[in-house]
Motif scaffolding. Structure first.
Motif, PDB file in Angstrom:
ATOM      1  N   TYR A 146       0.838  -1.020  -0.024  1.00  0.00           N
ATOM      2  CA  TYR A 146      -0.023   0.065  -0.068  1.00  0.00           C
ATOM      3  C   TYR A 146       0.883   1.341   0.340  1.00  0.00           C
ATOM      4  N   VAL A 150      -1.679  -1.638  -6.536  1.00  0.00           N
ATOM      5  CA  VAL A 150      -3.190  -1.343  -6.948  1.00  0.00           C
ATOM      6  C   VAL A 150      -3.926  -3.009  -6.800  1.00  0.00           C
ATOM      7  N   VAL A 154      -6.758  -3.853  -4.165  1.00  0.00           N
ATOM      8  CA  VAL A 154      -8.270  -3.963  -4.448  1.00  0.00           C
ATOM      9  C   VAL A 154      -8.368  -5.643  -4.909  1.00  0.00           C
ATOM     10  N   SER A 155      -8.349  -6.293  -3.925  1.00  0.00           N
ATOM     11  CA  SER A 155      -8.419  -7.651  -3.956  1.00  0.00           C
ATOM     12  C   SER A 155      -9.151  -8.294  -2.534  1.00  0.00           C
ATOM     13  N   PHE A 159      -8.137  -5.032   0.461  1.00  0.00           N
ATOM     14  CA  PHE A 159      -9.423  -4.296   1.081  1.00  0.00           C
ATOM     15  C   PHE A 159     -10.345  -5.508   1.768  1.00  0.00           C
ATOM     16  N   LEU A 188     -11.540   4.173   0.907  1.00  0.00           N
ATOM     17  CA  LEU A 188     -11.408   3.151  -0.404  1.00  0.00           C
ATOM     18  C   LEU A 188     -11.893   1.913  -0.139  1.00  0.00           C
ATOM     19  N   SER A 189     -11.458   1.361   1.109  1.00  0.00           N
ATOM     20  CA  SER A 189     -12.021  -0.025   1.421  1.00  0.00           C
ATOM     21  C   SER A 189     -13.482  -0.277   1.388  1.00  0.00           C
ATOM     22  N   TYR A 192     -14.760  -0.307  -1.990  1.00  0.00           N
ATOM     23  CA  TYR A 192     -14.592  -1.817  -2.359  1.00  0.00           C
ATOM     24  C   TYR A 192     -15.798  -2.826  -2.088  1.00  0.00           C
ATOM     25  N   THR A 265      -6.992   2.882  -8.357  1.00  0.00           N
ATOM     26  CA  THR A 265      -7.994   2.108  -7.579  1.00  0.00           C
ATOM     27  C   THR A 265      -9.411   2.461  -7.933  1.00  0.00           C
ATOM     28  N   LYS A 268     -10.191   0.108 -10.765  1.00  0.00           N
ATOM     29  CA  LYS A 268     -10.165  -1.208 -10.301  1.00  0.00           C
ATOM     30  C   LYS A 268     -11.395  -1.592  -9.753  1.00  0.00           C
ATOM     31  N   ILE A 269     -12.111  -0.775  -9.049  1.00  0.00           N
ATOM     32  CA  ILE A 269     -13.177  -0.875  -8.224  1.00  0.00           C
ATOM     33  C   ILE A 269     -14.563  -0.474  -9.287  1.00  0.00           C
TER      34      ILE A 269
END
Length: 494
Positions: A146, A150, A154-155, A159, A188-189, A192, A265, A268-269
């Motif tokens: 982190y 990314v 983001v997996s 998260f 951000l978590s 996700y 990020t 990706k989300i």
């Protein structure tokens, strides 16, 4: 009186409207990362005269039916017993203070997040304490790589490993006791996890400074750099905003540096990033509420000078901050700031030289400068405080507001019964004595009625003051600076 340059009522109206618009943009759910202070924002009130220290919390209180608070604390700060310099309390204690304060404004505190959790004993103890108080607590873990990896972040192993924060309101305000707590990662978590659950949600950031639509070298933005010199923040033109809109906007290095990662990020989300620049992420409208730029510039220059003296005093107290001092000195040069910008400085030093003892001076709202000297009964700050109240109440200088017959028993108590070494009355003790005299003396009562007029006044002491005096003066709203030296040559200064 000091000139006002900021329209606080306009700010409350525009800011709440801007946040509502951002909630609607993301389909009715917004995680709002709140940088800086939600209340007691005295820096903002000093550099934007007219801004009320509790403006932001009052603005959010207008949205209280839509809002809930999530407080994030970095577990490492708990383990280190990290202390807030302005309040003198640890970060875990400040979480409890923040919860009480938010509830006092009618805001709902939904939960506390323990960031970078790894079963540390201090974290476990704090978690148990919070849950014992009836609070929901969630654990977020350190993520390898982190913020740059990314794909890993983001997996399910990134998260996805964090506990999902159950929220019930459309506006989730994510705040913390201080910087580096993990607010952005928490937001951000949640994005996700919401995406995994089919919930539409967005992210925005509320940072008052730097003011994006003021020039890069505007004194208000330079005052922010002075205030964050210890963090080595640097204001800069937002290159992403310039490229996207061909418009100059001011941001700071950390947000500019992290934006490519943040954009990746988001992609990706959600498959796309809703923002073209870090400035786009912000919802701050403070720059639109300045109506007298000259007044704001003068106030900001005064703040830069205050920050300089604060850094000098911190160095004298043993903190190694040469780079911080050098940076503020450069900002002073760029903003054309000298000690002449603060008349109380020369007055305090002149009085100290005349008497050969510590002295203090205060610049009142009407421009008058009042001094105080050290005596057998009173410290310089206490004497200055009484003299200022006399001046504000048009009470003769020869009037004794507090009789020696009242002061002497207090001195006896301090020295002979409580083990003190300094018989002179501190500012808090003087105010208590004055309030007692006010019960029978109309002039003492008149002096007490002037206390509110001290808020915003500029004060300088020829020596570093005790913590007791600093705390009292801060509660009165007085802006204090001190020469970086102590009254005595002792090694310990309690």
């Amino acid at each position: 009186m000091k000139k006002v340059g900021f329209d606080n009522d306009k700010y409350l109206k525009l800011q709440s409207e801007q946040i509502k618009e951002r909630i609607a943009k993301f389909g009715g759910k917004l995680y709002l990362e709140f940088g800086g202070k939600l209340f007691d924002d005295f820096h903002a009130s000093r550099v934007l005269p007219g801004f009320k220290p509790d403006s932001k919390i009052k603005m959010l209180a207008q949205l209280k039916d839509q809002a809930e608070i999530v407080i994030v604390i970095n577990v490492q700060d708990i383990e280190k017993n990290k202390v807030r310099g302005d309040l003198g309390i640890t970060y875990d204690q400040d979480v409890l203070r923040l919860i009480d304060a938010f509830r006092g404004f009618g805001l709902y505190v939904g939960s506390v997040v323990l960031a970078r959790y790894s079963e540390q004993p201090a974290a476990e103890a704090f978690k148990a304490r919070l849950e014992g108080l009836g609070l929901k607590v969630y654990r977020h873990y350190s993520i390898p790589g982190y913020p740059s990896d990314v794909a890993g972040i983001v997996s399910d192993e990134g998260f996805g490993r964090n506990e999902y924060i159950e929220t019930s309101r459309s506006l989730v305000i994510v705040t913390a006791p201080g910087p580096g707590s993990g607010k952005m990662a928490t937001c951000l978590s949640q994005l996700y996890h919401d995406h995994q659950r089919g919930i539409s949600a967005g992210y925005a950031k509320f940072e008052t400074f730097p003011v994006w639509n003021l020039p890069l070298k505007h004194p208000v933005n330079m005052a922010y750099e002075a205030a964050t010199a210890d963090l080595n923040d640097v204001n800069m033109i937002d290159p992403f905003h310039l490229e996207a809109y061909n418009t100059l906007a001011v941001n700071y290095n950390r947000d500019v540096e992290i934006f490519p990662v943040l954009a990746a990020t988001f992609e990706k989300i959600h498959g796309h990033c809703p923002y073209q620049s870090p400035t786009d992420m912000g919802v701050n409208v403070a720059g639109n509420c300045i109506f007298d730029d000259d007044a704001v510039c003068a106030a900001a220059r005064a703040e830069i000078l205050r920050r300089y003296y604060s850094a000098l005093c911190n160095q004298r107290k043993g903190n190694q901050n040469e780079a911080e001092i050098a940076k503020i000195e450069l900002l002073m040069k760029m903003a054309n700031v000298t000690a002449d910008n603060r008349p109380a400085i020369a007055a305090a030093l002149e009085r100290a030289e005349e008497t050969g003892a510590p002295a203090a001076a205060i610049e009142l709202g009407d421009g008058r400068v009042i001094t105080g000297r050290t005596s057998e009964l009173l410290g310089a700050s206490s004497a200055m405080l009484l003299n200022a109240l006399k001046a504000l109440g048009n009470i003769g200088d020869d009037v004794l507001l507090i009789s020696p017959a009242v002061i002497e028993p207090v001195q006896d108590l301090k020295v002979n019964h409580l083990g003190g070494h300094n018989p002179r009355l501190h500012t808090d003790e003087v105010l208590v004595a004055l309030s007692i005299c006010a019960a029978t003396d109309p002039k003492a009562e008149l002096a007490m009625q002037q206390l509110d007029k001290l808020a915003g006044c500029e004060m300088h002491s020829s020596v570093i003051l005790s913590q007791v005096d600093e705390n009292t003066l801060r509660k009165l709203g007085i802006n204090l600076t001190c020469e970086p030296r102590y009254q005595t040559k002792r090694l310990f200064h309690g």
